[in-house]
Design an enzyme around this catalytic site. Structure first.
Site, PDB file in Angstrom:
ATOM      1  N   GLY A  65      -1.855   1.555  -7.017  1.00  0.00           N
ATOM      2  CA  GLY A  65      -2.704   1.499  -8.124  1.00  0.00           C
ATOM      3  C   GLY A  65      -2.247   2.577  -9.227  1.00  0.00           C
ATOM      4  O   GLY A  65      -2.159   2.468 -10.527  1.00  0.00           O
ATOM      5  N   CYS A 121       1.061  -1.123  -0.032  1.00  0.00           N
ATOM      6  CA  CYS A 121      -0.016   0.096  -0.016  1.00  0.00           C
ATOM      7  C   CYS A 121       0.899   1.185   0.104  1.00  0.00           C
ATOM      8  O   CYS A 121       1.487   1.623   0.935  1.00  0.00           O
ATOM      9  CB  CYS A 121      -0.845   0.095   1.405  1.00  0.00           C
ATOM     10  N   HIS A 128      -2.843  -5.945  -9.982  1.00  0.00           N
ATOM     11  CA  HIS A 128      -3.491  -4.896 -10.608  1.00  0.00           C
ATOM     12  C   HIS A 128      -3.977  -5.075 -11.770  1.00  0.00           C
ATOM     13  O   HIS A 128      -3.066  -5.546 -12.664  1.00  0.00           O
ATOM     14  CB  HIS A 128      -2.747  -3.424 -10.427  1.00  0.00           C
ATOM     15  N   CYS A 158      -5.150   5.617  -4.558  1.00  0.00           N
ATOM     16  CA  CYS A 158      -4.362   4.175  -4.239  1.00  0.00           C
ATOM     17  C   CYS A 158      -3.070   4.468  -5.091  1.00  0.00           C
ATOM     18  O   CYS A 158      -2.959   4.742  -6.043  1.00  0.00           O
ATOM     19  CB  CYS A 158      -5.261   2.954  -5.032  1.00  0.00           C
ATOM     20  N   GLU A 201     -10.490  -1.238  -5.199  1.00  0.00           N
ATOM     21  CA  GLU A 201      -9.416  -2.183  -4.395  1.00  0.00           C
ATOM     22  C   GLU A 201     -10.033  -3.330  -3.878  1.00  0.00           C
ATOM     23  O   GLU A 201     -11.366  -2.992  -3.509  1.00  0.00           O
ATOM     24  CB  GLU A 201      -8.943  -1.396  -3.214  1.00  0.00           C
TER      25      GLU A 201
END
Length: 282
Positions: free
Chosen positions: A228, A75, A167, A225, A216
């Site tokens: 992301g 994260c 992802h 994100c 997510e």
């Protein structure tokens, strides 16, 4: 038992952060889900914990738990918050630290303007590394989604990238009109992503600027994100659409992402904020 915590956010991607160095507690997935509830709990996208590293060459062990109680491997917004947290709590006086995570290690640096830069490592693109079911690595893949009658409803052109977590990135003409909350869950739980995926909807504004919304896994759509944003930049670079440094405009604000390509690490720079301190009754 009363457990002190800090509520923080990175561009609206919000976290409860726990110091497990000076206090010892284990939270069950059910407790995490209850705390994450925005009506009856504290409310957060992820719970972040900081404990001593198992690798003596690193500074802290940083773990991420989604709002549904599942554990995530990475994260980026959380990593920036954790650096500010360990500095504010006096757990370190250094402006640059190395974090151990369940998916590897990362470096974070507090900049002079109070933003934080995180080195997210090199992206993983081989299907078995992501993981993603495919015969061979490609820049983009055709992904079928199935309708209620169990027939193929649509075929989507996606990139599959791991930045410590999987992802899927889709290119869209208008991110504001993208079907994030309908298509996002279908792709997130697609059987070709055996560990599920975060799903990014990317609009290219120009070679140095993209807009992005992310659905997510374990959370739903978030205001930002970090991983992301990194995955989207990698996808855009591999498609030949973006330059080496990109402004990624998310719902909650903007990040600066840099990637030189190939095995180079991805860098991410952005702000962090502390919202409030509190105590949890466990």
């Amino acid at each position: 038992m009363l457990l002190p915590f800090t509520k923080m956010h990175g561009l609206g991607n919000d976290f409860v952060v726990l110091d497990l160095i000076s206090q010892n507690v284990q939270l069950r997935p059910k407790q995490i889900r209850e705390l994450a509830d925005r009506h009856t709990g504290v409310g957060f996208d992820q719970l972040l914990t900081i404990s001593p590293p198992t690798n003596p060459e690193l500074d802290f062990f940083y773990r991420i738990y989604n709002a549904d109680g599942s554990e995530a491997g990475q994260c980026g917004n959380g990593a920036r918050c954790v650096l500010r947290f360990v500095r504010d709590r006096g757990l370190t006086t250094r402006s640059q630290v190395r974090f151990q995570t369940t998916s590897g290690c990362l470096d974070a640096k507090l900049e002079d303007d109070d933003t934080v830069t995180v080195c997210m490592g090199a992206p993983r693109l081989l299907p078995e590394q992501i993981p993603f079911v495919a015969d061979a690595p490609q820049i983009t893949y055709d992904l079928d989604t199935v309708g209620a009658n169990q027939c193929v409803a649509a075929v989507h052109d996606i990139s599959a990238v791991s930045v410590g977590n999987p992802h899927a990135v889709l290119l869209v003409d208008n991110v504001d009109a993208a079907p994030v909350n309908t298509l996002g869950p279908l792709i997130q739980q697609h059987p070709r992503f055996p560990e599920r995926a975060n799903v990014g909807f990317m609009q290219v504004v120009n070679r140095g600027h993209i807009k992005l919304r992310v659905f997510e896994r374990g959370v739903g759509e978030t205001r930002a994100c970090g991983s992301g944003a990194c995955a989207a930049t990698v996808s855009g670079r591999l498609r030949g659409l973006l330059d080496e440094q990109v402004k990624v405009e998310l719902v909650g604000g903007s990040l600066t992402i840099g990637w030189a390509g190939d095995e180079a690490p991805i860098s991410m720079r952005g702000p962090v904020s502390r919202i409030f301190e509190g105590r949890l009754h466990i």
